[in-house]
Design a protein around this motif. Sequence first.
Motif, PDB file in Angstrom:
ATOM      1  N   LYS A  10      47.930  89.365  46.501  1.00 51.33           N
ATOM      2  CA  LYS A  10      48.678  88.479  45.608  1.00 51.33           C
ATOM      3  C   LYS A  10      47.926  87.171  45.397  1.00 51.33           C
ATOM      4  O   LYS A  10      47.060  86.815  46.200  1.00 51.33           O
ATOM      5  N   ILE A  11      48.318  86.462  44.331  1.00 47.09           N
ATOM      6  CA  ILE A  11      47.744  85.142  44.141  1.00 47.09           C
ATOM      7  C   ILE A  11      48.448  84.173  45.091  1.00 47.09           C
ATOM      8  O   ILE A  11      49.627  84.355  45.409  1.00 47.09           O
ATOM      9  N   ARG A  59      41.889  88.044  53.020  1.00 42.53           N
ATOM     10  CA  ARG A  59      40.785  87.307  52.413  1.00 42.53           C
ATOM     11  C   ARG A  59      39.680  87.125  53.445  1.00 42.53           C
ATOM     12  O   ARG A  59      39.928  87.065  54.646  1.00 42.53           O
ATOM     13  N   LYS A  98      44.152  76.906  46.387  1.00 39.53           N
ATOM     14  CA  LYS A  98      44.683  77.909  45.448  1.00 39.53           C
ATOM     15  C   LYS A  98      43.530  78.543  44.687  1.00 39.53           C
ATOM     16  O   LYS A  98      43.463  79.758  44.523  1.00 39.53           O
ATOM     17  N   GLU A  99      42.634  77.698  44.213  1.00 37.83           N
ATOM     18  CA  GLU A  99      41.472  78.183  43.461  1.00 37.83           C
ATOM     19  C   GLU A  99      40.547  79.014  44.356  1.00 37.83           C
ATOM     20  O   GLU A  99      40.065  80.067  43.958  1.00 37.83           O
ATOM     21  N   LEU A 102      42.234  82.387  44.990  1.00 38.05           N
ATOM     22  CA  LEU A 102      42.948  82.915  43.831  1.00 38.05           C
ATOM     23  C   LEU A 102      42.864  84.434  43.716  1.00 38.05           C
ATOM     24  O   LEU A 102      43.873  85.115  43.581  1.00 38.05           O
ATOM     25  N   ALA A 103      41.675  84.990  43.779  1.00 35.62           N
ATOM     26  CA  ALA A 103      41.500  86.437  43.567  1.00 35.62           C
ATOM     27  C   ALA A 103      41.696  87.204  44.872  1.00 35.62           C
ATOM     28  O   ALA A 103      41.037  86.922  45.869  1.00 35.62           O
ATOM     29  N   GLU A 105      41.154  90.215  47.518  1.00 36.29           N
ATOM     30  CA  GLU A 105      39.901  90.869  47.863  1.00 36.29           C
ATOM     31  C   GLU A 105      40.153  92.237  48.492  1.00 36.29           C
ATOM     32  O   GLU A 105      41.159  92.446  49.161  1.00 36.29           O
ATOM     33  N   LYS A 118      35.993  90.808  45.146  1.00 34.75           N
ATOM     34  CA  LYS A 118      37.121  90.135  44.491  1.00 34.75           C
ATOM     35  C   LYS A 118      37.742  91.071  43.467  1.00 34.75           C
ATOM     36  O   LYS A 118      37.047  91.742  42.728  1.00 34.75           O
ATOM     37  N   GLN A 119      39.060  91.122  43.462  1.00 28.45           N
ATOM     38  CA  GLN A 119      39.813  91.959  42.537  1.00 28.45           C
ATOM     39  C   GLN A 119      40.291  91.114  41.354  1.00 28.45           C
ATOM     40  O   GLN A 119      40.343  89.892  41.444  1.00 28.45           O
ATOM     41  N   VAL A 121      42.651  89.048  39.072  1.00 32.67           N
ATOM     42  CA  VAL A 121      43.814  88.246  39.428  1.00 32.67           C
ATOM     43  C   VAL A 121      45.044  88.905  38.817  1.00 32.67           C
ATOM     44  O   VAL A 121      45.065  89.198  37.620  1.00 32.67           O
TER      45      VAL A 121
END
Length: 141
Positions: A10-11, A59, A98-99, A102-103, A105, A118-119, A121
């Motif tokens: 999730k983000i 992550r 957050k940044e 963000l994506a 993994e 990275k997946q 978003v």
Amino acid sequence: MKVLMVEPGKIPHEADIEPGLRSLQAAVDGYIQAVYPYEDPVALICNEDGKFMGLPLNRALRDDAGEVYDIIAGNFLITGLGEESFSDLSPELMEKYKEQFLAPESFVQLGGKILAVKQPVPVAENKDMTQKPPHKSGPEL
């Protein structure tokens, strides 16, 4: 206490939790471990036994060269650091992390190394989902 919640797949999102051990444990589903991998006044709080419990990988943590040196399993929080305990994460640091996270993994072991991929978003749930997909030309099946 304002924190950044990062869940697998999730983000990240801002969360408001009660200060104290019990709410931190509830957020990560178990005993907490605090690590301090960044120069900013923040703590990364995760489940101390997340990997042993088989929680989903979340992550990667990377060194200065961008190499993966650890992977967080399960939910984790980014909190601010007060003089004596964890505190609200400042708005500036909230946006920075957050940044950074963000994506979501995915992880692959290849040649003795673990690669973090990275997946895309995920689309926010509040977006207008009534838009029609783009028209594709070609024969209908």
